[in-house]
Design an enzyme around this catalytic site. Sequence first.
Site, PDB file in Angstrom:
ATOM      1  N   ASP A 231       8.411  11.058   8.938  1.00  0.00           N
ATOM      2  CA  ASP A 231       8.989  12.206   8.234  1.00  0.00           C
ATOM      3  C   ASP A 231       7.977  13.334   8.072  1.00  0.00           C
ATOM      4  O   ASP A 231       8.264  14.502   8.339  1.00  0.00           O
ATOM      5  CB  ASP A 231       9.485  11.787   6.838  1.00  0.00           C
TER       6      ASP A 231
ATOM      7  N   HIS B 277      13.266   2.853  12.142  1.00  0.00           N
ATOM      8  CA  HIS B 277      12.255   1.906  11.644  1.00  0.00           C
ATOM      9  C   HIS B 277      11.186   1.567  12.693  1.00  0.00           C
ATOM     10  O   HIS B 277      10.491   0.572  12.561  1.00  0.00           O
ATOM     11  CB  HIS B 277      12.919   0.614  11.140  1.00  0.00           C
TER      12      HIS B 277
ATOM     13  N   TYR C  85      13.670  -1.926   2.210  1.00  0.00           N
ATOM     14  CA  TYR C  85      12.747  -1.290   3.163  1.00  0.00           C
ATOM     15  C   TYR C  85      11.513  -2.182   3.350  1.00  0.00           C
ATOM     16  O   TYR C  85      11.116  -2.485   4.483  1.00  0.00           O
ATOM     17  CB  TYR C  85      12.358   0.083   2.620  1.00  0.00           C
TER      18      TYR C  85
ATOM     19  N   LEU D 171      17.509  13.006   5.671  1.00  0.00           N
ATOM     20  CA  LEU D 171      16.932  14.146   6.396  1.00  0.00           C
ATOM     21  C   LEU D 171      15.543  14.489   5.857  1.00  0.00           C
ATOM     22  O   LEU D 171      14.950  15.502   6.221  1.00  0.00           O
ATOM     23  CB  LEU D 171      17.843  15.374   6.296  1.00  0.00           C
TER      24      LEU D 171
ATOM     25  N   SER E 146      12.411  23.733 -10.266  1.00  0.00           N
ATOM     26  CA  SER E 146      13.182  23.645  -9.029  1.00  0.00           C
ATOM     27  C   SER E 146      14.558  24.256  -9.241  1.00  0.00           C
ATOM     28  O   SER E 146      15.186  24.015 -10.269  1.00  0.00           O
ATOM     29  CB  SER E 146      13.330  22.177  -8.618  1.00  0.00           C
TER      30      SER E 146
ATOM     31  N   GLU F  86       3.604   9.910  -0.670  1.00  0.00           N
ATOM     32  CA  GLU F  86       4.785   9.037  -0.771  1.00  0.00           C
ATOM     33  C   GLU F  86       4.372   7.562  -0.944  1.00  0.00           C
ATOM     34  O   GLU F  86       4.933   6.850  -1.765  1.00  0.00           O
ATOM     35  CB  GLU F  86       5.678   9.214   0.474  1.00  0.00           C
TER      36      GLU F  86
END
Length: 395
Positions: free
Chosen positions: A180, A43, A229, A133, A76, A168
Amino acid sequence: MADADHLRARRIEALRLEFGKLYGVEPTAWFRAPGRVDLMGSHTDYNDGFVATMTVDRDTWLVLRPRPDHRVRVASLNLGGTAEFDLGEIERDQAVPWTDYVRGAAAVLSGEGHALTGFDGLLHSTVPFGSGLSSSAAIESVTLLGFAAVSGISHEPLQLALLGQRVENEFVGLACGILDQYTSVLGTAGHALLLDCRTLSSEAVSIAPTLSVVICDTRAPRQLTGSEYDERRAQCEAGAAQLLGRPPGQARLRDVSLELFEARASELDPVVARRCRFIIEENARVLALAEALPQGDEELLGRLYDASWAGAIELFEIGAPAMAAMHAAMDEAPGLIARRQAGAGFGGCLVAIVHSGEVEAFAGHVTREYHGATGFEPSVFDVRAALGAGVVEPG
Ligand code: ADP
Ligand code: MG
């Protein structure tokens, strides 16, 4: 190595086969983007701080063929449902949420004023989903690369990472920092990165050959919700504003020294004070880790990781029962040097640093202990830093 080549060949074959079934033709372009793991710095990114981050040798591929019209179709191999939309009309899809990463990439690029070309595409990821990840950054990076390539747009790597973060933030709706996407795009093979999230620059950090990085995925459903978050973010911002005497939103914990914090901590709400202490100390640990990794200083690595874990549990409060069980499963594990949380917390993975020769024994021990304690089958595997996002030559 032979194993990796074999898996790669099978992956290429599976993608070709399914692409043919779906669209009746061969794909013409192949792209990949890796996931990543933080070796230190939970964070800290949205606090303008530092992160020791590393790509992993698990990635998301997008194979595609441009279309003569403005339609996009993407499936996918990992998840059911398809994205099917017109570039002139990009909306969220409640029914098949994963397609929002594809729609979001198109929306953000269109919003930049680019005239996009449509394509038929197929995705496949070896990054576990929702484990910390960052399969989300991988799908964002790879989809942006795909749209850019078919539309004749080129980006600097940093621009691409920032666009991924916007996908995002603005489209998927998670207010994540740059960590990320930066790692997925700018990662360096064989090295970790010391990333400065304020200047958006990084330097490669070597990892002593005696050390292996091992992911210990609890595979228990992650409890991270956007609200937790966002709450952590808000608490950090509030603390920084009060400590630096600036308006909320214009202060970052990066600028608060430990001395300033210690002197003024009693003025803060106690919860906010705990959050701030964690970030300020975690930032310092990142810089120390960047020294310890190349030297393979095991004693220091262990101390830094223990302090990061303790802070994550007691101060930042991002633990989860499955994380505690995984931590405990490593108590007596052979080869263990250091262990801490990875990703945003609330479940997902832990990351361990293990003696290079003992990874197999470590993984066997941790798997048995964790399974015995929880009934869940974990996934324990070592990772190497891979090159950041780019094209694949399928051969
Ligand atoms: P993390 O980034 O930690 O893996 P997120 O919840 O942020 O977890 O992102 C995971 C989501 O990304 C998946 O649930 C899915 O919606 C999407 N995703 C990532 N890779 C793919 C893929 N190859 N195919 C379909 N969806 C994907
Ligand atoms: Mg994610």
